[in-house]
Design an enzyme around this catalytic site. Structure first.
Site, mmCIF file in Angstrom:
data_model
loop_
_atom_site.group_PDB
_atom_site.id
_atom_site.type_symbol
_atom_site.label_atom_id
_atom_site.label_comp_id
_atom_site.label_asym_id
_atom_site.label_seq_id
_atom_site.Cartn_x
_atom_site.Cartn_y
_atom_site.Cartn_z
ATOM 1 N N TYR A 50 20.114 50.178 31.246
ATOM 2 C CA TYR A 50 21.005 50.231 30.167
ATOM 3 C C TYR A 50 20.597 51.506 29.113
ATOM 4 C CZ TYR A 50 22.673 45.451 30.945
ATOM 5 O OH TYR A 50 23.107 44.450 31.652
ATOM 6 N N CYS A 74 15.515 44.857 30.628
ATOM 7 C CA CYS A 74 16.797 44.075 30.576
ATOM 8 C C CYS A 74 16.358 42.344 30.519
ATOM 9 C CB CYS A 74 17.703 44.112 31.925
ATOM 10 S SG CYS A 74 17.866 45.897 32.282
ATOM 11 N N MET A 75 17.224 41.737 30.459
ATOM 12 C CA MET A 75 16.913 40.132 30.587
ATOM 13 C C MET A 75 16.150 39.691 31.795
ATOM 14 S SD MET A 75 19.300 36.884 30.158
ATOM 15 C CE MET A 75 20.090 37.492 28.573
ATOM 16 N N ASP A 76 16.529 40.127 32.880
ATOM 17 C CA ASP A 76 15.630 39.565 33.955
ATOM 18 C C ASP A 76 14.954 40.631 34.816
ATOM 19 O OD1 ASP A 76 17.018 36.828 33.917
ATOM 20 O OD2 ASP A 76 18.682 37.996 34.112
#
Ligand SMILES: *Cc1c(COP(=O)(O)O)cnc(C)c1O
Length: 399
Positions: A283, A330-332
């Site tokens: 991202y 990132c989240m995961d």
């Protein structure tokens, strides 16, 4: 920097293929760390602090390992954690110290737990629960000697001491301990350390003048256990050191205190692929590949406890080499630039943190990199990652 060329399998506790990431916890290290503290660091009794799921290491197995190492007490912040120990069959003396009005003190008494009391309202509730049961509750009176967190401060202590007299006379409570906590134990020369100790001695004397003589006076956390023998009194309360981490990284690494890290966090690459020079990664494209290269996808993210602040800076070890997270966490998941000559494949192990002996990042490395403390790094590792326990022979039974 040299680039990894081949995968290495490093964790003897590696779970079967198909598990993305896991935390292995060396129970022998926990046992040995407590033994070291108990035999070498102090003559006092040892309360192993196992709050916050044993700083992320797994409450019950860590507690059993600590008891095997010589801990005669266990400490947890929350009553639910203390009750969980009892449900698991751990019968070691245990102290719990953080709760709101209306907490289930009856359950604490039934479970033979020791409860900290910092205010008259808490004493009233414990007394009521004890009367109900016709039993004597075991309490530790907490004096605030200068942290200004929990405990009775200033005249609040005088009020608490006054309230304790009748409760003891009635047989509703036994004052097993008097205790407090340092604000700057990690700076042993700081004047507040001496001042807090003096206040503690004074507050204990005030209690004794009221005819109350607790068996246990306790003040020292890990840092004070390792650096300040004058603060040991009858019992010490190490948490961090039990898990093999240094509470005073500027004064010494774990080895300097005879400790070794118990936690290791490993993941398996979820994808390995070629990428061209100039490719923006993750991202925001905060990282751009400087040349044709190989990217590896690590299936861990901030939902697992990897700090998002580790974006572009967090350290990992792959194929024996130290690498840095490429772009945003990132989240995961996050991505690592494995370099053009990487010859491994999906499934290769990524060591995120460990003992450091083979060049893997330590919790302290992570803390220094993201601007926090090693405590937070290990404690924040999410429960969604399976814990795999290594060692611990002989500590499996009801401790
Ligand atoms: C967490 C805690 C400890 C243990 O602290 P460490 O720095 O991890 O050794 C001891 N006493 C109290 C009151 C605590 O909250």
């Amino acid at each position: 920097m040299s680039q990894p060329t081949a995968p290495v399998v490093t964790d003897p506790a590696a779970p079967p293929e198909g598990v993305s990431a896991w935390v292995s916890v060396d129970l022998d290290a926990i046992r040995d760390n407590v033994r070291e503290l108990d035999r070498r660091a102090t003559n006092a009794e040892v309360m192993a602090v196992v709050k916050a799921d044993a700083y992320g290491h797994g409450l019950v197995p860590a507690a059993r390992a600590a008891v095997a190492g010589g801990a005669t007490w266990l400490g947890v912040a929350q009553l639910t954690e203390a009750l969980e120990l009892r449900r698991a069959g751990v019968t070691t003396r245990a102290l719990t110290w953080l709760y709101p009005p209306g907490a289930d003190f009856g359950a604490a008494i039934d479970a033979d737990l020791d409860v900290s009391v910092s205010a008259p309202w808490a004493l009233d509730e414990v007394v009521a629960a004890a009367r109900d049961r016709g039993r004597t509750a075991r309490i530790h009176a907490k004096v605030d000697t200068g942290l200004a967190r929990n405990g009775a401060l200033g005249t609040g202590w005088t009020d608490l001491v006054a309230a304790l007299g009748p409760a003891v006379a009635e047989g509703a409570v036994e004052v097993v301990g008097v205790w407090s906590h340092f604000a700057l134990a990690d700076a042993p020369q700081h004047p507040t350390v001496l001042a807090q100790r003096e206040r503690f001695v004074e507050a204990t004397a005030e209690l004794e003048r009221a005819g109350i003589r607790p068996q246990l006076r306790h003040l020292a956390n890990s840092a004070a256990t390792l650096t300040n023998p004058d603060a040991h009194f009858d019992l010490v309360r190490p948490g961090l050191a039990v898990y093999g981490l240094s509470p005073v990284p500027d004064l010494g690494a774990p080895e300097a205190f005879g400790l070794r890290e118990a936690m290791r966090l490993t993941a398996r690459l979820a994808l390995v692929k070629d990428a061209p020079a100039g490719q923006g990664v993750s991202y925001g494209h905060e990282y751009t590949t400087p040349r044709d290269t190989v990217l590896g996808l690590v299936p861990l993210g901030y939902a697992d406890g990897i700090p998002r602040h580790a974006s572009s800076v967090g350290p990992v070890q792959i194929g024996g080499e130290r690498l840095t997270i490429a772009g945003r966490v990132c989240m995961d998941q996050f991505v690592v630039d494995l370099g053009p000559s990487y010859a491994g494949r999906a499934g290769d192990e990524v060591v995120v943190l460990g003992r450091g002996g083979d060049g893997e990042p330590t919790a302290q490395d992570w803390a220094a990199t993201v601007g926090t403390i090693n405590y937070e790094i290990v404690t924040r590792i999410s429960n969604r990652l399976p814990r795999v326990f290594v060692g611990g022979a002989g500590v499996g039974g009801g401790a």
